[in-house]
Design a protein around this motif. Structure first.
Motif, short mmCIF file in Angstrom:
data_model
loop_
_atom_site.label_atom_id
_atom_site.label_comp_id
_atom_site.label_asym_id
_atom_site.label_seq_id
_atom_site.Cartn_x
_atom_site.Cartn_y
_atom_site.Cartn_z
N LYS A 21 43.52 41.10 4.52
CA LYS A 21 42.57 41.40 5.25
C LYS A 21 43.09 43.03 5.95
O LYS A 21 41.67 43.54 6.60
CB LYS A 21 41.32 40.59 5.68
N THR A 22 43.76 42.14 6.99
CA THR A 22 44.13 42.95 7.93
C THR A 22 44.95 44.24 7.30
O THR A 22 44.82 45.59 7.55
CB THR A 22 45.81 42.30 8.57
N LEU A 23 45.33 44.71 5.84
CA LEU A 23 45.94 45.37 5.94
C LEU A 23 44.83 45.99 5.20
O LEU A 23 45.11 47.79 5.41
CB LEU A 23 46.90 45.46 4.59
N VAL A 24 43.60 45.67 4.72
CA VAL A 24 42.54 46.20 4.49
C VAL A 24 42.28 47.19 5.54
O VAL A 24 41.61 48.35 5.70
CB VAL A 24 41.80 46.24 3.57
N GLU A 25 41.90 46.87 6.40
CA GLU A 25 41.51 46.89 7.37
C GLU A 25 41.74 48.02 8.73
O GLU A 25 41.12 49.25 9.09
CB GLU A 25 41.13 45.51 8.83
N GLU A 26 43.49 47.90 8.04
CA GLU A 26 43.97 49.34 9.30
C GLU A 26 44.16 49.91 8.13
O GLU A 26 45.32 51.27 7.98
CB GLU A 26 45.51 48.19 9.42
N ALA A 30 44.10 49.33 -0.08
CA ALA A 30 42.74 50.08 -0.95
C ALA A 30 42.05 48.61 -1.15
O ALA A 30 41.18 48.37 -0.88
CB ALA A 30 43.02 51.05 -1.66
N CYS A 31 43.46 48.03 -1.15
CA CYS A 31 42.86 46.24 -2.50
C CYS A 31 44.33 45.45 -2.35
O CYS A 31 45.01 45.83 -2.18
CB CYS A 31 42.41 46.87 -3.73
N VAL A 32 43.75 44.56 -1.73
CA VAL A 32 44.64 43.44 -1.66
C VAL A 32 44.37 42.33 -3.18
O VAL A 32 43.21 41.89 -2.53
CB VAL A 32 45.35 42.70 -1.05
N ASN A 33 44.77 42.22 -4.31
CA ASN A 33 44.60 40.77 -4.82
C ASN A 33 45.16 39.82 -4.11
O ASN A 33 46.06 39.78 -4.42
CB ASN A 33 45.03 41.33 -6.59
N ILE A 34 44.90 38.72 -4.81
CA ILE A 34 45.72 37.08 -4.09
C ILE A 34 45.44 36.49 -5.06
O ILE A 34 44.03 36.16 -6.06
CB ILE A 34 44.94 36.32 -3.08
N LYS A 59 47.54 47.47 -3.45
CA LYS A 59 47.65 48.50 -3.92
C LYS A 59 47.38 49.59 -2.97
O LYS A 59 46.29 49.29 -1.97
CB LYS A 59 46.19 48.90 -4.92
N THR A 60 48.27 51.02 -2.47
CA THR A 60 48.36 51.60 -2.23
C THR A 60 49.01 52.75 -2.90
O THR A 60 48.61 53.05 -3.57
CB THR A 60 49.17 50.67 -0.30
N ASP A 61 48.88 53.79 -1.36
CA ASP A 61 49.51 55.07 -1.45
C ASP A 61 51.05 55.17 -1.11
O ASP A 61 51.45 54.69 -0.11
CB ASP A 61 48.81 56.39 -0.44
N ASP A 101 42.00 57.91 -1.05
CA ASP A 101 40.79 58.32 -1.06
C ASP A 101 40.86 57.17 0.74
O ASP A 101 40.35 57.06 1.60
CB ASP A 101 39.76 58.46 -1.27
N SER A 102 41.25 56.12 0.13
CA SER A 102 40.82 54.75 1.72
C SER A 102 42.14 54.46 1.46
O SER A 102 41.68 53.75 2.78
CB SER A 102 40.79 53.45 0.17
N VAL A 103 43.40 54.79 1.68
CA VAL A 103 44.39 54.96 2.92
C VAL A 103 44.51 56.19 3.75
O VAL A 103 44.29 57.18 3.39
CB VAL A 103 45.72 54.25 1.42
N GLN A 104 44.29 55.20 5.18
CA GLN A 104 44.73 56.59 5.85
C GLN A 104 46.05 56.91 5.56
O GLN A 104 47.25 56.50 5.70
CB GLN A 104 44.92 55.73 7.38
N GLN A 105 45.84 58.10 5.89
CA GLN A 105 47.21 59.01 5.84
C GLN A 105 47.65 59.60 6.87
O GLN A 105 46.71 59.95 7.75
CB GLN A 105 46.83 60.31 4.56
#
Length: 105
Positions: A21-26, A30-34, A59-61, A101-105
Motif C-alpha cells: 500500500k505504501t509503495l502504491v500510495e507514494e 503501479a501495482c503490487v501482487n501479494i 510493477k513499476t517503471d 503513467d501510474s508511477v511518479q517520475q
C-alpha cells in the motif's frame, strides 16, 4: 523507460499489505501482487533456515528503480531484504503505458 518487476519476500501477510500500500500510495509502484504463502529455504548466518513468507511482485517503471529500492530498504523489517529487479521486455502496450503513467517520475 521500460517497466520492471521488483521481487521481495516478507514475513507475514499484514507486513506485505502495508509495504504494498505504501509503495502504491507514494507512486513508486503501479501495482503490487501479494502471493500470500511461499516457503523459503536459505542459508543465513551459517545455518540452513526455512521460513513462511509472502512474495511481493511489484510493477513499476525503471525510472524509479533506485528510489523504490531505497524505499523498500527503509520500510522492510529484514536486516537484508530480498530485492531483485527484472526488466520487462514485452507485454500489452496499454498495460505497460498504464504502469508508466501510474508511477511518479
Amino acid at each position: 523507460m521500460p517497466a520492471i518487476l521488483v521481487l521481495t519476500t516478507i514475513s507475514g501477510l499484514e507486513s506485505g499489505k502495508k509495504l504494498a500500500k505504501t509503495l502504491v500510495e507514494e507512486r513508486l509502484a503501479a501495482c503490487v501482487n501479494i502471493v500470500p504463502y511461499v516457503k523459503s529455504t536459505y542459508r543465513w548466518e551459517g545455518k540452513v533456515v526455512e521460513d513462511d513468507e509472502s512474495l511481493l511482485v511489484i510493477k513499476t517503471d525503471s525510472s524509479v528503480k533506485d528510489k523504490i529500492i531505497k524505499r523498500i530498504k527503509e520500510l522492510h523489517p529484514y536486516e537484508l531484504p530480498e530485492i531483485i529487479t527484472l526488466d520487462v521486455t514485452g507485454g500489452l502496450e496499454n498495460y505497460l503505458n498504464w504502469i508508466k503513467d501510474s508511477v511518479q517520475q
